[in-house]
Design an enzyme around this catalytic site. Structure first.
Site, mmCIF file in Angstrom:
data_model
loop_
_atom_site.group_PDB
_atom_site.id
_atom_site.type_symbol
_atom_site.label_atom_id
_atom_site.label_comp_id
_atom_site.label_asym_id
_atom_site.label_seq_id
_atom_site.Cartn_x
_atom_site.Cartn_y
_atom_site.Cartn_z
ATOM 1 N N HIS A 1 43.501 11.361 9.038
ATOM 2 C CA HIS A 1 44.347 11.389 10.225
ATOM 3 C C HIS A 1 44.923 12.813 10.297
ATOM 4 O O HIS A 1 45.232 13.430 9.268
ATOM 5 C CB HIS A 1 45.464 10.349 10.134
ATOM 6 C CG HIS A 1 45.008 8.966 10.523
ATOM 7 N ND1 HIS A 1 45.553 7.822 10.000
ATOM 8 C CD2 HIS A 1 44.042 8.584 11.403
ATOM 9 C CE1 HIS A 1 44.933 6.769 10.550
ATOM 10 N NE2 HIS A 1 44.022 7.217 11.390
ATOM 11 N N ASP B 1 47.626 14.275 10.914
ATOM 12 C CA ASP B 1 48.911 14.678 10.305
ATOM 13 C C ASP B 1 48.791 14.914 8.801
ATOM 14 O O ASP B 1 49.733 15.387 8.172
ATOM 15 C CB ASP B 1 50.008 13.644 10.609
ATOM 16 C CG ASP B 1 49.621 12.214 10.242
ATOM 17 O OD1 ASP B 1 48.421 11.877 10.330
ATOM 18 O OD2 ASP B 1 50.512 11.436 9.864
ATOM 19 N N HIS B 2 47.633 14.590 8.217
ATOM 20 C CA HIS B 2 47.459 14.765 6.768
ATOM 21 C C HIS B 2 46.585 15.950 6.380
ATOM 22 O O HIS B 2 46.507 16.279 5.210
ATOM 23 C CB HIS B 2 46.879 13.484 6.150
ATOM 24 C CG HIS B 2 47.870 12.365 6.108
ATOM 25 N ND1 HIS B 2 48.496 11.959 4.951
ATOM 26 C CD2 HIS B 2 48.372 11.589 7.098
ATOM 27 C CE1 HIS B 2 49.333 10.972 5.222
ATOM 28 N NE2 HIS B 2 49.275 10.734 6.521
ATOM 29 N N HIS C 1 43.884 1.165 4.953
ATOM 30 C CA HIS C 1 44.416 1.858 6.124
ATOM 31 C C HIS C 1 43.421 1.655 7.260
ATOM 32 O O HIS C 1 42.362 1.075 7.055
ATOM 33 C CB HIS C 1 44.599 3.345 5.762
ATOM 34 C CG HIS C 1 45.480 4.109 6.698
ATOM 35 N ND1 HIS C 1 46.578 3.581 7.318
ATOM 36 C CD2 HIS C 1 45.433 5.414 7.112
ATOM 37 C CE1 HIS C 1 47.154 4.506 8.065
ATOM 38 N NE2 HIS C 1 46.469 5.630 7.966
HETATM 39 ZN ZN ZN Z 1 47.123 7.625 8.495
#
Ligand code: ZN
Length: 274
Positions: A64, A66-67, A139
């Site tokens: 994702h 944001d990572h 996830h």
């Molecule tokens: Zn995530």
């Protein structure tokens, strides 16, 4: 390994807040500096919190945005600083495709070698004095938690026992401490277990990444010295920027041991198990 120190670079999810950057954790394991996730803005946090830029490897929990988007600018910075040593990037599928795109965004070639390794549940990355184990978590996309497991250390050396057995001081002591047997002049063999205490277990640091409650992660966290767990499944996650109290209360309901809410810049040093 003696030093095992974590510095939280970013502790927000999805978007940064005034006080929290996007996901990123720096781990100093003796001479090694590792990153676990590298959200946008991580390099500035590394300057701010003084971790240094000599990162040996980065482990991504999942892809994702944001990572991992922070790795793009960070690698450019390292190139401009004249880095020549290879950088190792690890992550679950599609690590090879996405990290290749990220590394080569707008670039023909990188200034230093970048090696991309795709990991799956159960894979182990061996490094000096410790290993990083990948644990499949739950996830919306492929995601891994990581266990940094320090090698067990030999037991304490009992000097008086070695002397009583007639071991001469010097190199023979060193061999026994390293776990090797020693043959004395009279032909007797002294084994390491004759003079060493029980092996001392290594430290375990567990990093969840993004996950729903997950049995594999619970199993991996048994006997951990520290579990770094995300908390976006909390019903207060968007409001814990400046007031982590509610989050802490929820965490304490679920876990009776010591719990802390991390913040950007929090540094934690894990002492040796003795
Ligand atoms: Zn995530």
């Amino acid at each position: 390994m003696s030093l095992l120190r974590l510095t939280f670079l970013g502790t927000s999810a999805a978007q940064p807040t005034l006080h929290r950057g996007l996901s990123g954790l720096a781990v100093k394991a003796d001479a090694d500096l590792l990153l676990f996730d590298c959200g946008e803005g991580s390099q500035r946090q590394m300057v701010r919190f003084g971790t240094g830029f000599t990162v040996d490897a980065a482990f991504f929990t999942h892809f994702h945005a944001d990572h991992y988007l922070g790795i793009i600018g960070f690698l450019r910075t390292l190139g401009m600083m004249g880095r020549t040593s290879p950088m190792h990037l690890y992550g679950p599928a599609p690590a090879r495709r996405l990290l290749h795109q990220a590394v080569h965004l707008g670039l023909e070639s990188t200034a230093f070698p970048v090696e991309i390794h795709e990991l799956k549940d159960g894979d182990v990355v061996r490094r000096g004095g410790y290993a990083v184990h990948a644990v499949g978590v739950d996830h919306r996309i492929h995601a891994l938690g990581y266990v940094l497991a320090e090698d067990d250390r030999p037991g304490k050396f009992h000097l008086e026992k070695a002397r009583a057995l007639g071991v001469p001081e010097g190199p023979a002591f060193g061999k026994l401490q390293k776990g090797e047997p020693v043959t004395l002049e009279d032909g007797r063999v002294v084994k390491p277990e004759d003079v060493l205490g029980e092996a001392r277990s290594g430290r375990r640091l567990v990093i969840s990444g993004d996950t729903r409650p997950c049995p594999a992660l619970v199993h991996a966290s048994k006997d951990a010295d520290l579990l770094v767990h995300e908390s976006t499944f909390s019903d207060v996650s968007s409001r814990h920027d400046t007031d982590p109290g509610k989050l802490l209360t929820q965490a304490r309901e679920a876990y009776k041991g010591p719990v802390e809410v991390a913040f950007d810049g929090l540094t934690v040093e894990l002492p040796l198990r003795d």
